[in-house]
Design a protein around this motif. Structure first.
Motif, mmCIF file in Angstrom:
data_model
loop_
_atom_site.group_PDB
_atom_site.id
_atom_site.type_symbol
_atom_site.label_atom_id
_atom_site.label_comp_id
_atom_site.label_asym_id
_atom_site.label_seq_id
_atom_site.Cartn_x
_atom_site.Cartn_y
_atom_site.Cartn_z
ATOM 1 N N ILE A 131 0.815 -1.218 0.000
ATOM 2 C CA ILE A 131 0.000 0.000 0.000
ATOM 3 C C ILE A 131 0.848 1.267 0.000
ATOM 4 O O ILE A 131 0.517 2.263 -0.669
ATOM 5 C CB ILE A 131 -0.938 0.008 1.226
ATOM 6 N N GLN A 135 -0.294 4.883 -1.943
ATOM 7 C CA GLN A 135 -1.338 5.465 -1.104
ATOM 8 C C GLN A 135 -1.699 6.890 -1.515
ATOM 9 O O GLN A 135 -2.863 7.276 -1.532
ATOM 10 C CB GLN A 135 -0.883 5.449 0.364
ATOM 11 N N LEU A 464 -9.094 1.710 0.299
ATOM 12 C CA LEU A 464 -8.169 2.715 -0.216
ATOM 13 C C LEU A 464 -8.866 3.658 -1.192
ATOM 14 O O LEU A 464 -8.544 4.848 -1.274
ATOM 15 C CB LEU A 464 -6.995 2.008 -0.914
#
Length: 515
Positions: A131, A135, A464
């Motif tokens: 991630i 991000q 996300l």
């Protein structure tokens, strides 16, 4: 005859040993005094059957209504409904890891190797490593930069809706808006991911059966995930003769787009899409491999298209089922003097639109079962405020217990969300819904409801793509309700819900005409 008698004797002994083991395990279980279906205390087969029958959503809602905040769903599985436990079970540190339920989502390579992905991994370190490089690409600011791509997809959607359902001989033709919302969500994700739509909108149908396959995959995930060992005997078994649905079609599409980009890199390097962003990340992080980039592409599509579409479908349905809500929303949109497609900035401050979206997310969260986590083995256990036979204050779940919360249960807690929690009431998010409520009381009430929101998950595994999904939601609702008069073909006709890991809405038949 002697052989037959021997086989019979061994079989009887085997059944006896199995039953004895189950009974002994039950008597030793620290969970045995928790409320719940008696059969669930002995086997996960009860839980698997409710998912196979697609009754698990209402079953879990009913069980919590009957027994309270803590219900046993399996020999080592506990469902919790207390919103105050969200931050503990789904902490930002990922203290409670995902259970083996999510292993069903792992991919098996042709050589039999099992590969985890960002969504399904039980390894927090792997998750963070995957991630961290990308991000920043999913912030609200980044999502707003993608609005031109989103607007282009809106133009295509509106053109096709007008052509097929509002123009000439097609005027007044019934439109299943559930299908078209799904086409839109997938085509936008294709466009924003690698500058190429899947072509669902133009075709007006499920091209290649990809959308149907996606739903069938989630049905397998929902059912078999209740006893993950079955997955090793079925889909993860190279020698099993029957092939189960998988995401190979969508994955293949992503691989093809990646190959095209690499072959035409110079000509396409100016594309402002996720693929370009992922390739830039690869330049910045030497440890990022081609497999990582392709994995991000696949998760971008599979993790964002169906989930966003489900919420959008549900929101349309609930607004259309309430003429007052629809009229209030349309009045607000007209008063805002919007240009279409409107910008997110021009919509985010509209109070009734915002209330509708929050209420839609509350009423119809995507996930329809508990999001399983495991009480850490290194912990003293998980203590939950709850009266039970041994104590009138709390219950402690031992390390290793699978624990989770079902958003459909949590989002219907009257103590948190107020009266009539089963009804779609956008006004509950607005000041004045509670008589005599001042600003501070309203802000406190909204804060409690927001803290109990599980529509995008919670903790270190929060979705996300949440900012981008919200931009899509605001713009789609405002665009279609702002441009068109939309009515249910039959206000008395209920939609279809396919209850699996996701709760899929189908058959929302409407008639549309320009305002």
């Amino acid at each position: 005859m002697a052989v037959v008698n021997l086989v019979t004797t061994v079989s009887i002994l085997g059944v006896f040993v199995l039953l004895a083991h189950q009974i002994f395990s039950y008597l030793r279980s620290p969970l045995r005094k928790l409320p719940g279906p008696r059969i669930a205390k002995f086997t996960n087969l009860w839980r698997l059957k409710t998912h196979y029958d697609r009754t698990h959503v209402e079953t879990q809602i009913d069980l919590h209504a009957k027994y309270g905040d803590v219900v046993q769903l399996g020999p080592n599985v506990v469902s919790v409904a207390n919103p105050n436990m969200i931050k503990t079970i789904y902490s930002t540190r990922g203290t409670f890891p995902k259970s083996e339920f999510y292993s069903v989502n792992d991919a098996m390579q042709p050589d039999g190797t099992i590969v985890e992905n960002i969504f399904g991994t039980r390894n927090n370190e792997f998750h963070s490593r995957q991630i961290r490089p990308i991000q920043k690409m999913y912030s609200l600011q980044s999502a707003q930069k993608l609005e031109p791509v989103l607007d282009n997809t809106f133009d295509v959607l509106c053109r096709e809706l007008e052509r097929q359902f509002m123009d000439g001989k097609n005027e007044g033709k019934t439109c299943d808006i559930a299908d078209w919302v799904l086409f839109f969500a997938w085509d936008f994700l294709g466009d924003v991911t690698f500058s190429q739509r899947f072509g669902f909108i133009e075709a007006g149908e499920d091209v290649g059966g990809m959308l149907d396959t996606a739903e069938r995959v989630m049905r397998y995930f929902s059912v078999v995930g209740q006893i993950p060992t079955f997955d090793k005997l079925l889909a993860k078994n190279r020698y099993f003769p029957f092939k189960f649905p998988d995401f190979s079609g969508a994955a293949g599409f992503c691989v093809e787009r990646f190959s095209e980009r690499m072959q035409n890199f110079e000509a396409m390097k100016g594309n402002k899409d996720f693929l370009s962003g992922f390739l830039q990340v690869q330049q910045e992080y030497p440890s990022v491999t081609v497999h990582d980039v392709i994995g991000w592409l696949i998760i971008n599509i599979l993790g964002g298209a169906d989930t966003t579409a489900i919420v959008m479908k549900a929101l349309f349905y609930h607004i259309l089922k309430s003429p007052y809500t629809k009229n209030t929303l349309v009045t607000e949109l007209k008063a805002a003097n919007l240009t279409y497609p409107p910008s997110y900035a021009s919509l985010s401050g509209l109070p009734y639109l915002s209330a509708c979206i929050k209420e839609g997310l509350r009423m119809h969260p995507v996930i329809g079962q508990i999001a399983e986590r495991v009480v850490p083995l290194s912990s003293p256990g998980l203590t939950i405020p709850y009266p039970h036979p041994d104590s009138d204050t709390s219950v402690t779940l031992p390390p290793g217990t699978i624990v989770g919360m079902n958003p459909w249960v949590v989002h219907r807690q009257a103590a948190t969300f107020g009266s009539r929690p089963d009804d779609f009431i956008p006004e509950r998010w607005m000041q004045g819904y509670v008589a005599g409520e001042g600003v501070q009381e309203w802000e406190g009430r909204v804060k409690r409801m927001t803290a109990a929101d599980m529509s995008f998950g919670n903790g270190n595994r929060t979705c996300l793509g949440r900012p981008l999904a919200l931009v899509e939601l605001y713009k789609l609702v405002a665009t279609l309700f702002g441009k068109y008069e939309i009515e249910l073909e039959d206000p008395n006709q209920e939609w279809e819900l396919h209850k699996q890991w996701f709760v899929w809405p189908h058959k929302i038949r409407v008639q549309m005409r320009p305002h």
